[in-house]
Every structure is written in structure tokens, then in C-alpha cells.
Write a protein that holds these residues in place. Structure first.
Motif, PDB file in Angstrom:
ATOM      1  N   GLY A 107     -96.868   9.247 -11.163  1.00 21.17           N
ATOM      2  CA  GLY A 107     -95.442   9.013 -11.389  1.00 21.17           C
ATOM      3  C   GLY A 107     -95.054   7.561 -11.226  1.00 21.17           C
ATOM      4  N   ILE A 108     -95.613   6.902 -10.212  1.00 26.86           N
ATOM      5  CA  ILE A 108     -95.327   5.489  -9.988  1.00 26.86           C
ATOM      6  C   ILE A 108     -95.844   4.667 -11.169  1.00 26.86           C
ATOM      7  N   LEU A 109     -97.030   5.020 -11.658  1.00 23.52           N
ATOM      8  CA  LEU A 109     -97.590   4.311 -12.814  1.00 23.52           C
ATOM      9  C   LEU A 109     -96.707   4.498 -14.041  1.00 23.52           C
ATOM     10  N   ALA A 110     -96.226   5.723 -14.255  1.00 20.46           N
ATOM     11  CA  ALA A 110     -95.395   5.997 -15.425  1.00 20.46           C
ATOM     12  C   ALA A 110     -94.115   5.165 -15.402  1.00 20.46           C
ATOM     13  N   LEU A 111     -93.457   5.092 -14.248  1.00 18.38           N
ATOM     14  CA  LEU A 111     -92.222   4.319 -14.164  1.00 18.38           C
ATOM     15  C   LEU A 111     -92.479   2.828 -14.322  1.00 18.38           C
ATOM     16  N   ASN A 112     -93.492   2.324 -13.660  1.00 17.02           N
ATOM     17  CA  ASN A 112     -93.771   0.892 -13.732  1.00 17.02           C
ATOM     18  C   ASN A 112     -94.290   0.458 -15.103  1.00 17.02           C
ATOM     19  N   SER A 113     -94.695   1.420 -15.926  1.00 19.70           N
ATOM     20  CA  SER A 113     -95.130   1.100 -17.283  1.00 19.70           C
ATOM     21  C   SER A 113     -93.949   0.813 -18.200  1.00 19.70           C
ATOM     22  N   LEU A 114     -92.745   1.189 -17.762  1.00 17.55           N
ATOM     23  CA  LEU A 114     -91.544   0.889 -18.534  1.00 17.55           C
ATOM     24  C   LEU A 114     -91.146  -0.573 -18.318  1.00 17.55           C
ATOM     25  N   GLU A 115     -90.669  -1.209 -19.353  1.00 20.59           N
ATOM     26  CA  GLU A 115     -90.267  -2.607 -19.258  1.00 20.59           C
ATOM     27  C   GLU A 115     -89.073  -2.760 -18.327  1.00 20.59           C
ATOM     28  N   TYR A 116     -89.130  -3.765 -17.471  1.00 22.02           N
ATOM     29  CA  TYR A 116     -88.051  -4.159 -16.561  1.00 22.02           C
ATOM     30  C   TYR A 116     -87.838  -3.198 -15.389  1.00 22.02           C
ATOM     31  N   ILE A 117     -88.686  -2.180 -15.240  1.00 22.85           N
ATOM     32  CA  ILE A 117     -88.548  -1.199 -14.153  1.00 22.85           C
ATOM     33  C   ILE A 117     -89.603  -1.491 -13.093  1.00 22.85           C
ATOM     34  N   ILE A 118     -89.191  -1.542 -11.826  1.00 28.18           N
ATOM     35  CA  ILE A 118     -90.128  -1.825 -10.735  1.00 28.18           C
ATOM     36  C   ILE A 118     -89.940  -0.808  -9.610  1.00 28.18           C
ATOM     37  N   LEU A 119     -91.036  -0.170  -9.220  1.00 28.56           N
ATOM     38  CA  LEU A 119     -91.042   0.720  -8.051  1.00 28.56           C
ATOM     39  C   LEU A 119     -92.309   0.437  -7.260  1.00 28.56           C
ATOM     40  N   SER A 120     -92.145  -0.090  -6.054  1.00 26.48           N
ATOM     41  CA  SER A 120     -93.267  -0.511  -5.207  1.00 26.48           C
ATOM     42  C   SER A 120     -93.275   0.343  -3.945  1.00 26.48           C
ATOM     43  N   THR A 121     -94.457   0.858  -3.566  1.00 24.11           N
ATOM     44  CA  THR A 121     -94.542   1.801  -2.445  1.00 24.11           C
ATOM     45  C   THR A 121     -95.702   1.468  -1.514  1.00 24.11           C
ATOM     46  N   LEU A 122     -95.683   2.087  -0.346  1.00 24.20           N
ATOM     47  CA  LEU A 122     -96.864   2.114   0.515  1.00 24.20           C
ATOM     48  C   LEU A 122     -97.878   3.086  -0.074  1.00 24.20           C
ATOM     49  N   HIS A 123     -99.059   3.130   0.524  1.00 24.18           N
ATOM     50  CA  HIS A 123    -100.105   4.020   0.038  1.00 24.18           C
ATOM     51  C   HIS A 123     -99.787   5.483   0.329  1.00 24.18           C
ATOM     52  N   ASN A 124    -100.357   6.325  -0.522  1.00 24.91           N
ATOM     53  CA  ASN A 124    -100.235   7.776  -0.364  1.00 24.91           C
ATOM     54  C   ASN A 124    -100.864   8.232   0.951  1.00 24.91           C
ATOM     55  N   HIS A 125    -100.275   9.271   1.549  1.00 25.94           N
ATOM     56  CA  HIS A 125    -100.790   9.910   2.761  1.00 25.94           C
ATOM     57  C   HIS A 125    -100.787   8.994   3.979  1.00 25.94           C
ATOM     58  N   ARG A 126     -99.869   8.054   3.984  1.00 21.68           N
ATOM     59  CA  ARG A 126     -99.756   7.154   5.131  1.00 21.68           C
ATOM     60  C   ARG A 126     -98.835   7.769   6.181  1.00 21.68           C
ATOM     61  N   PRO A 127     -99.249   7.825   7.446  1.00 20.04           N
ATOM     62  CA  PRO A 127     -98.338   8.275   8.499  1.00 20.04           C
ATOM     63  C   PRO A 127     -97.234   7.247   8.714  1.00 20.04           C
ATOM     64  N   VAL A 128     -95.994   7.713   8.806  1.00 20.27           N
ATOM     65  CA  VAL A 128     -94.863   6.796   8.961  1.00 20.27           C
ATOM     66  C   VAL A 128     -93.949   7.302  10.069  1.00 20.27           C
ATOM     67  N   LYS A 129     -93.212   6.368  10.637  1.00 24.06           N
ATOM     68  CA  LYS A 129     -92.232   6.678  11.660  1.00 24.06           C
ATOM     69  C   LYS A 129     -90.825   6.596  11.072  1.00 24.06           C
ATOM     70  N   LYS A 130     -89.902   7.315  11.651  1.00 26.93           N
ATOM     71  CA  LYS A 130     -88.521   7.276  11.199  1.00 26.93           C
ATOM     72  C   LYS A 130     -88.023   5.835  11.194  1.00 26.93           C
ATOM     73  N   GLY A 131     -87.379   5.448  10.107  1.00 25.96           N
ATOM     74  CA  GLY A 131     -86.843   4.100   9.975  1.00 25.96           C
ATOM     75  C   GLY A 131     -87.788   3.114   9.331  1.00 25.96           C
ATOM     76  N   ALA A 132     -89.037   3.518   9.091  1.00 30.79           N
ATOM     77  CA  ALA A 132     -90.012   2.610   8.476  1.00 30.79           C
ATOM     78  C   ALA A 132     -89.699   2.409   6.993  1.00 30.79           C
ATOM     79  N   LYS A 133     -89.873   1.186   6.518  1.00 31.07           N
ATOM     80  CA  LYS A 133     -89.700   0.906   5.089  1.00 31.07           C
ATOM     81  C   LYS A 133     -90.919   1.437   4.346  1.00 31.07           C
TER      82      LYS A 133
END
Length: 340
Positions: A107-133
Motif C-alpha cells: 500500500g505504501i508503494l502504491a501511494l508513493n508511486s503517484l506523482e507528488y504524493i509522499i507517505l513515509s513510515t517506520l518499518h513493519n512490525h516495529r514495537p512502539v510506545k504511545k506518543g511515538a512518531k
């Protein structure tokens, strides 16, 4: 670009930053490029000596970067995530709860393949804490063709799961079976139990109990069944996972009728990891490295089970890419390459 009177500018989009100077107090941008003028901004602009301002010439079919970013974020966002206010065409995603981040890589690849669209994320299956970006989205131009945003929204809806979500870890009742005749006979002290108890409780689950078994297939099987009968949601079997003839833990698990998913994982440390299921109850065979290494295959797979996944062999073998721990003097997991 269009020059208009300040009094007529409500709803218009500023085409450049506008600086406000208050002697002895402040000097800096009062309104940023891309700001949409509001009614309450009019007195401020007049106090800044602005009778006219330059704004974006509104063209049918174009939408402002902030509106576009907000629509992209909402299309991408699933449960467990909070979105901040749009600013300069950017929106930040933060974890609304502790848990495990799930990212649709396709899904991230599909969106970023569109011109002028940017979606940047952390890696999949990463443990995160509340409030983390965990992610951020933006559009490149100040005004963007709405058809691109509509296409991004359509693409996001073609996936069966949200492009991004934070799943909380469920609280499992965990049974621990520690194998090894040397421990069972009391010749050496158990080192596995305290490590496993700390990890299980750190994930928000509880240890139902710990039993000890010698290197005997029937005794190991009896201990596992005893925990199952007590209502365990997960079984951890530690020790006896190598290929030595007297290490019979894998044989005991396979011969009691469990569905073997894998004996071996492309992860170092943790190559001798085992996963099997008795019905819906996962049984994890844990190699000796779990006892002394800070982070192993156990730390990659157990949280996913606690998040409600039923792991397949393919899920396990995919972790080979990024499955090498660098044994850093001070472990910084998950802020490192391990498991990514």
C-alpha cells in the motif's frame, strides 16, 4: 498569483511567508506560505501594515496542500493512530497506544508511486510506545490536482487492511516448560525462567506457571499438556533445541500432534527457533541464545503472536532480510536494523 485586498482575502491561500515585527518582542513569520486566511487574521494583517496581499490564484480542480495531506492521512490511517493538524502540507502520525506497528508495504508503494504524493513510515512490525512518531505524509506542490488525491484514496481502499495501524498486544496466560536433565536434577541453576518471565510481563502478559522436565519426550509432553489444561494461551519450551541426540524438545512437540510451522528461522541469534500450534495455541521452542542475548528471534515473533497473528512459515522466512543482529555493546533495539 493574485493581488487582493486584505478585507477580501478570507479563504485565500498565501503564496509566501509574511513576517510580523513587534519591537522588543518578536520578529518572524506570522503567517506561513500556504496559510488559508481566516476572518480573525484580517485585523492582524492590517496591523502588520498589509492593505493588499498576494494569494494563490484559485483554479478549479486544485486543492490546497493541507486539505490534500489531511485526506491522504485519513485514507491511510487505521486503528491505534492519532493524526496531528496539517502544516505546510504535512501531517504526522503518532501511536495512540503501546503496541506493534503494522504497515502495508504494498500500500505504501502504491501511494508513493503517484506523482507528488509522499507517505513515509517506520518499518513493519516495529514495537512502539504511545506518543511515538510512526509516519508522516505530505504533498509536494502548494496546490495539487484533486484527481491525484482521489486516486490515492481509491488505492488505499483497495487493500483489505489499513495501510497503517498500531495493534495492542493481548494479555496471554503463558506456560513455561524448562527442559534439560541438568536443571531438572538441580545440578545447575535455571537461568531461563527469570529471563522469560521478565519478557512476558514486559509485553503485558502473565506467566501461568513454570515446570521443569528432564530430556525425556514423555515428560516434556506431559508438562506441555498440563499447561494447556490450565488454560494457557501460549507455551514456551526452553532448552533442548539443538541437533544433539539428547536434545529432544523438537521431537516431543512434533510427536504430540502439534502442527509444526517451522524448526529453524533465518535469524541470528535464534536460528534454532521453533513454532508449532496445538489448535490455536502457539508453542514456541526457544534456543539457548534467548537466555543470554538481549534480542533474538523470540523478540521478533512473540509480539506478533500477542498482537493476534497466526504466523506461517512464509512469515518466518521473510525475516531473513534484516534478521542479523550486530551484537552492539549497548542494545538499542528496536532503534536498529534487526528484524527490519
Amino acid at each position: 498569483m493574485e493581488k487582493i485586498k486584505v478585507q477580501d482575502s478570507v479563504g485565500a491561500v498565501l503564496i509566501h511567508d509574511m513576517t510580523q515585527i513587534i519591537p522588543g518582542i518578536t520578529k518572524g513569520p506570522r503567517f506561513r506560505k500556504g496559510h488559508v486566511v481566516r476572518e480573525e487574521d484580517i485585523p492582524v494583517l492590517l496591523s502588520m501594515g498589509k492593505e493588499h496581499i498576494y494569494v494563490w490564484d484559485q483554479t478549479p480542480g486544485l486543492i490546497h496542500e493541507n486539505e490534500a495531506a489531511e485526506r491522504l492521512a485519513k485514507a491511510s490511517c487505521g486503528p491505534g493512530i492519532t493524526l496531528d493538524e496539517p502544516k505546510e502540507g504535512k501531517i504526522t502520525f503518532t501511536a495512540a497506544q503501546d503496541g506493534l506497528l503494522y504497515v502495508s508495504e504494498d500500500g505504501i508503494l502504491a501511494l508513493n508511486s503517484l506523482e507528488y504524493i509522499i507517505l513515509s513510515t517506520l518499518h513493519n512490525h516495529r514495537p512502539v510506545k504511545k506518543g511515538a512518531k510512526i509516519a508522516g505524509t505530505r504533498v509536494v506542490p502548494l496546490m495539487i490536482d484533486e484527481t491525484l488525491v482521489l486516486e490515492a484514496e481509491r488505492l488505499a481502499n483497495t487493500f483489505s487492511t489499513p495501510l497503517l495501524e498500531v495493534r495492542p498486544l493481548k494479555s496471554f496466560k503463558v506456560g513455561i516448560v524448562t527442559t534439560g536433565s541438568e536443571v531438572f536434577q538441580g545440578r545447575i541453576q535455571d537461568k531461563f525462567g527469570p529471563v522469560l518471565k521478565a519478557k512476558v510481563e514486559g509485553w503485558g502478559s502473565v506467566v501461568l506457571g513454570q515446570t521443569f522436565a528432564s530430556d525425556d519426550i514423555s515428560m516434556i509432553q506431559h508438562s506441555i499438556r498440563d499447561h494447556l489444561n490450565q488454560g494457557a494461551d501460549m507455551i514456551l519450551v526452553s532448552g533442548g533445541m539443538s541437533v544433539d541426540p539428547d536434545d529432544v524438545t523438537p521431537t516431543a512437540i512434533k510427536e504430540m500432534g502439534a502442527e509444526l510451522i517451522t524448526y529453524g528461522a533465518p535469524v541470528l541469534p535464534g536460528a534454532m527457533f521453533l513454532l508449532a500450534y496445538m489448535g490455536n495455541i502457539p508453542i514456541l521452542g526457544l534456543p539457548g541464545c534467548v537466555m543470554y542475548s538481549k534480542t533474538t528471534a523470540f523478540d521478533l515473533f512473540a509480539p506478533r503472536l500477542l498482537a493476534g497473528e497466526r504466523l506461517s512459515r512464509l512469515d518466518i522466512v521473510k525475516t531473513g532480510h534484516g534478521g542479523l543482529c550486530l551484537d552492539c555493546p549497548v542494545c538499542s533495539y528496536p532503534h536498529c536494523s534487526f528484524g527490519k
